[in-house]
Scaffold this motif. Structure first.
Motif, PDB file in Angstrom:
ATOM      1  N   SER A  76       0.839  -1.205   0.000  1.00  0.00           N
ATOM      2  CA  SER A  76       0.000   0.000   0.000  1.00  0.00           C
ATOM      3  C   SER A  76       0.867   1.246   0.000  1.00  0.00           C
ATOM      4  N   ASP A 125      -3.431   0.264  -3.580  1.00  0.00           N
ATOM      5  CA  ASP A 125      -3.156  -1.005  -2.911  1.00  0.00           C
ATOM      6  C   ASP A 125      -3.002  -2.130  -3.927  1.00  0.00           C
ATOM      7  N   SER A 163       0.092   5.589   0.326  1.00  0.00           N
ATOM      8  CA  SER A 163      -0.944   6.604   0.498  1.00  0.00           C
ATOM      9  C   SER A 163      -0.317   7.976   0.683  1.00  0.00           C
ATOM     10  N   SER A 167      -4.862   6.700  -1.998  1.00  0.00           N
ATOM     11  CA  SER A 167      -4.054   5.505  -1.755  1.00  0.00           C
ATOM     12  C   SER A 167      -4.178   4.535  -2.923  1.00  0.00           C
TER      13      SER A 167
END
Length: 129
Positions: free
Chosen positions: A20, A37, A22, A35
């Motif tokens: 991830s 992922d 962000s 973000s």
């Protein structure tokens, strides 16, 4: 006579990855969060797996007593699963359509961000000549 362990022929130890990234920030009037992922998981049955790409974008704008918000959360899922009759799902669940939808969400989000910045903060977008 051959001594075959059929569970060893079908099953495996499955690994998983999850990543991830962000970013967030803003001012008193505007706050944002974005973000991206990535999830990849091997299935316990050989030749089965699951992959997901997802993103999230939140934008909150406060102007006087009004508060406006925008939240988008598109994702693309690719799954190679074994059906109960033993056939494999190799088409990825309509991956091209899902990618087009994610692209449209992204373009819409960028247009909304530019619109809000222009209207609320007076930010002008300049072209180079």
């Amino acid at each position: 006579m051959v001594d075959t362990d059929w569970q060893d022929e079908i099953f495996r130890t499955a690994g998983m990855q999850n990543h991830s990234v962000s970013v967030s920030g803003g001012s008193q009037k505007i706050k944002y969060y974005a973000s991206v992922d990535y999830l990849s998981q091997d299935g316990v049955i050989i030749n089965s797996d699951f992959t997901r790409y997802s993103s999230r974008f939140n934008l909150d704008v406060t102007e006087g007593i009004f508060k406006f918000g925008l939240s988008l959360n598109p994702s693309v899922t690719i799954e190679n699963a074994v059906n109960s009759d033993g056939a494999y799902n190799k088409d990825g669940g309509g991956i091209m359509l899902q990618l087009c939808i994610v692209l449209l969400y992204f373009l819409f989000t960028m247009l909304m961000v530019l619109f809000v910045l222009h209207r609320m903060l007076g930010v002008r977008i300049r072209r180079r000549h």
